[in-house]
Design a protein around this motif. Structure first.
Motif, PDB file in Angstrom:
ATOM      1  N   ASP A  58     132.892  62.641  29.294  1.00 15.66           N
ATOM      2  CA  ASP A  58     132.904  63.949  28.647  1.00 15.66           C
ATOM      3  C   ASP A  58     133.657  64.934  29.532  1.00 15.66           C
ATOM      4  O   ASP A  58     133.789  64.725  30.747  1.00 15.66           O
ATOM      5  CB  ASP A  58     131.475  64.447  28.415  1.00 15.66           C
ATOM      6  CG  ASP A  58     131.429  65.620  27.442  1.00 15.66           C
ATOM      7  OD1 ASP A  58     132.467  65.878  26.793  1.00 15.66           O
ATOM      8  OD2 ASP A  58     130.371  66.275  27.337  1.00 15.66           O
ATOM      9  N   THR A  59     134.163  65.969  28.906  1.00 14.96           N
ATOM     10  CA  THR A  59     134.857  67.026  29.632  1.00 14.96           C
ATOM     11  C   THR A  59     134.494  68.361  29.024  1.00 14.96           C
ATOM     12  O   THR A  59     134.126  68.449  27.852  1.00 14.96           O
ATOM     13  CB  THR A  59     136.390  66.815  29.589  1.00 14.96           C
ATOM     14  OG1 THR A  59     137.018  67.846  30.349  1.00 14.96           O
ATOM     15  CG2 THR A  59     136.884  66.849  28.154  1.00 14.96           C
ATOM     16  N   SER A  60     134.582  69.391  29.843  1.00 11.49           N
ATOM     17  CA  SER A  60     134.266  70.746  29.404  1.00 11.49           C
ATOM     18  C   SER A  60     135.196  71.703  30.129  1.00 11.49           C
ATOM     19  O   SER A  60     135.913  71.311  31.060  1.00 11.49           O
ATOM     20  CB  SER A  60     132.800  71.066  29.705  1.00 11.49           C
ATOM     21  OG  SER A  60     132.576  71.116  31.094  1.00 11.49           O
ATOM     22  N   PRO A  61     135.194  72.964  29.749  1.00 12.52           N
ATOM     23  CA  PRO A  61     136.074  73.920  30.454  1.00 12.52           C
ATOM     24  C   PRO A  61     135.758  74.064  31.930  1.00 12.52           C
ATOM     25  O   PRO A  61     136.619  74.528  32.703  1.00 12.52           O
ATOM     26  CB  PRO A  61     135.813  75.239  29.703  1.00 12.52           C
ATOM     27  CG  PRO A  61     135.368  74.818  28.345  1.00 12.52           C
ATOM     28  CD  PRO A  61     134.586  73.554  28.546  1.00 12.52           C
ATOM     29  N   THR A  62     134.571  73.664  32.365  1.00 12.48           N
ATOM     30  CA  THR A  62     134.193  73.845  33.770  1.00 12.48           C
ATOM     31  C   THR A  62     134.191  72.549  34.574  1.00 12.48           C
ATOM     32  O   THR A  62     134.049  72.595  35.799  1.00 12.48           O
ATOM     33  CB  THR A  62     132.796  74.470  33.866  1.00 12.48           C
ATOM     34  OG1 THR A  62     131.854  73.623  33.184  1.00 12.48           O
ATOM     35  CG2 THR A  62     132.789  75.852  33.218  1.00 12.48           C
ATOM     36  N   HIS A  82     137.365  69.004  37.602  1.00 16.58           N
ATOM     37  CA  HIS A  82     138.513  68.334  36.979  1.00 16.58           C
ATOM     38  C   HIS A  82     139.406  67.631  37.994  1.00 16.58           C
ATOM     39  O   HIS A  82     140.108  66.674  37.651  1.00 16.58           O
ATOM     40  CB  HIS A  82     139.354  69.358  36.192  1.00 16.58           C
ATOM     41  CG  HIS A  82     138.660  69.867  34.966  1.00 16.58           C
ATOM     42  ND1 HIS A  82     137.933  71.029  34.955  1.00 16.58           N
ATOM     43  CD2 HIS A  82     138.573  69.347  33.712  1.00 16.58           C
ATOM     44  CE1 HIS A  82     137.431  71.233  33.740  1.00 16.58           C
ATOM     45  NE2 HIS A  82     137.805  70.222  32.968  1.00 16.58           N
ATOM     46  N   THR A 140     132.266  64.851  33.118  1.00 18.47           N
ATOM     47  CA  THR A 140     131.048  64.063  33.293  1.00 18.47           C
ATOM     48  C   THR A 140     131.443  62.613  33.555  1.00 18.47           C
ATOM     49  O   THR A 140     132.106  61.985  32.727  1.00 18.47           O
ATOM     50  CB  THR A 140     130.147  64.134  32.048  1.00 18.47           C
ATOM     51  OG1 THR A 140     129.805  65.497  31.802  1.00 18.47           O
ATOM     52  CG2 THR A 140     128.890  63.317  32.251  1.00 18.47           C
ATOM     53  N   HIS A 155     128.115  65.135  37.329  1.00 12.28           N
ATOM     54  CA  HIS A 155     129.008  66.202  36.885  1.00 12.28           C
ATOM     55  C   HIS A 155     129.950  66.572  38.027  1.00 12.28           C
ATOM     56  O   HIS A 155     129.514  66.843  39.148  1.00 12.28           O
ATOM     57  CB  HIS A 155     128.191  67.420  36.456  1.00 12.28           C
ATOM     58  CG  HIS A 155     127.285  67.139  35.295  1.00 12.28           C
ATOM     59  ND1 HIS A 155     127.718  67.125  33.994  1.00 12.28           N
ATOM     60  CD2 HIS A 155     125.956  66.836  35.255  1.00 12.28           C
ATOM     61  CE1 HIS A 155     126.704  66.840  33.187  1.00 12.28           C
ATOM     62  NE2 HIS A 155     125.620  66.657  33.932  1.00 12.28           N
TER      63      HIS A 155
END
Length: 380
Positions: free
Chosen positions: A294-298, A262, A301, A259
């Motif tokens: 994968d991506t998330s607001p924080t 960005h 991956t 993890h």
């Protein structure tokens, strides 16, 4: 006194003769083993010295004891009992010698086959089959020896005739009572000759990862990675799904997830992974890859894919890649590591202090002009 001396001479002579024959056989096997080092048969046959000695001693004593025990002497009073005991010893030692000899021949054949074959999967399959065949031979020889020993008793010989008449009923009752045992027995044959699982295979059963260490006709032992032994009935492998990582080849592919932030330079991470794998001894060089999965607001991956020749090397490679990527990012690009936001959030509006009147709410209206929201606060 004379009969006792004759008996001592018979026993001593039989023991000496048996020892001489066994010693000669051992020397002959040692000489043959030195002349033919390509096969371990003669060396394995040397392990049959003890049962051979017991067989020869029992046979010689059974032949010499009646001669030494003349009628009227003290030894003659127990001649029949001693002869029966010697016969039972001869049957048991003969079964022991037969099992040892068959085991030596089978092990020698397997060793020569293993020396010629380079297919590890085929060797594990043959080893499993050989192990189960030897167990079946041992059980069969033991049953025949026990039956032959029982036949020597006159009472059992007479009883056997009456038992044959009801053998069908007894067989049905025994089959129903031993249904679980028989199912495990047939499952053992199915595993051995159906090539489902073999000694040395890496399997995952009941959530446990390990290597198959022993396969019998009724149970199977799995040695886990932390040196524990998980024993399961062989019927488990014929009635439930399980993972066999050695099936169709021992090569495996694994993934490592990291993890990151960005701002992570993915191209540089990919290049460093390629450089590191060239120095990793457990990577087999077949394939590798690195991509953002994968991506998330924080954060994002990052997944790294590596290959290895077996499960053990794959685990080592995955751990090494994970450790290297995290350490490299911490040294070269610390900003690429995931961040945890700890700053306080700004207030959206200020609440009125105690004693102050709440601000007037704006009336909401629908498209037709009618009020749709709560009424305005009444004026002062």
């Amino acid at each position: 006194m004379e009969s006792v001396i004759r008996l001592a001479v018979a026993v001593g002579g039989s023991a000496l003769a048996a020892f001489v024959v066994c010693r000669a056989a051992d020397l002959l096997a040692r000489f043959a083993d030195a002349r033919h080092p390509e096969t371990p048969l003669w060396g394995l046959l040397r392990g049959c010295r003890t049962p051979l000695y017991v067989v020869l001693l029992a046979a010689l004593l059974r032949w010499t004891y009646p001669v030494a025990a003349e009628p009227g002497g003290a030894p003659a009073e127990h001649a029949e009992t001693v002869g029966h005991v010697l016969l039972l010893s001869l049957i048991g030692a003969g079964a022991w010698l037969t099992v040892r000899t068959v085991a030596a021949v089978v092990e020698s054949t397997y060793a020569r086959y293993a020396g010629r074959s380079r297919d590890a999967a085929r060797l594990r399959r043959v080893r499993t089959q050989v192990t189960l065949i030897m167990r079946v031979v041992a059980v069969a020889v033991g049953v025949l020896a026990a039956a032959a020993a029982l036949v020597t008793f006159p009472s059992f010989r007479t009883l056997g005739t009456s038992l044959l008449a009801s053998a069908g009923i007894i067989g049905i009752v025994a089959g129903v009572a031993a249904q679980s045992t028989l199912s495990n027995l047939f499952a053992g044959f199915q595993i051995a000759f159906g090539d489902m699982v073999r000694i040395g295979d890496t399997v995952v059963v009941d959530g446990e990862w390990g290597v198959v260490e022993e396969v019998t006709l009724t149970f199977l032992t799995v040695r886990t990675w932390d040196e524990r032994r998980v024993t399961l009935p062989v019927s488990y492998f014929t009635s439930r799904p399980f993972e066999n990582w050695s099936r169709g080849g021992a090569e495996m592919t694994g993934s490592v997830f990291v993890h990151c932030d960005h701002s992570t330079p993915v191209a540089l991470v990919r290049a460093h992974l390629r450089e590191f794998l060239t120095t990793c001894g457990t990577w087999d060089g077949r394939a590798w890859d690195l991509a953002v999965t994968d991506t998330s607001p924080t954060g994002i991956t990052v997944r790294a894919i590596v290959t290895a020749k077996d499960a053990d090397d794959l685990w080592t490679t995955r751990c090494a890649v994970r450790e290297e990527l995290v350490g490299w990012l911490a040294r070269e690009h610390p900003g690429a590591l995931p961040k945890v936001v700890t700053a306080p959030a700004a207030d959206a509006f200020e609440l009125p202090e105690a004693g102050e009147r709440a601000p007037r709410q704006r009336r909401l209206r629908r498209a037709d002009g009618n009020p749709a929201g709560p009424a305005d606060t009444p004026p002062d």
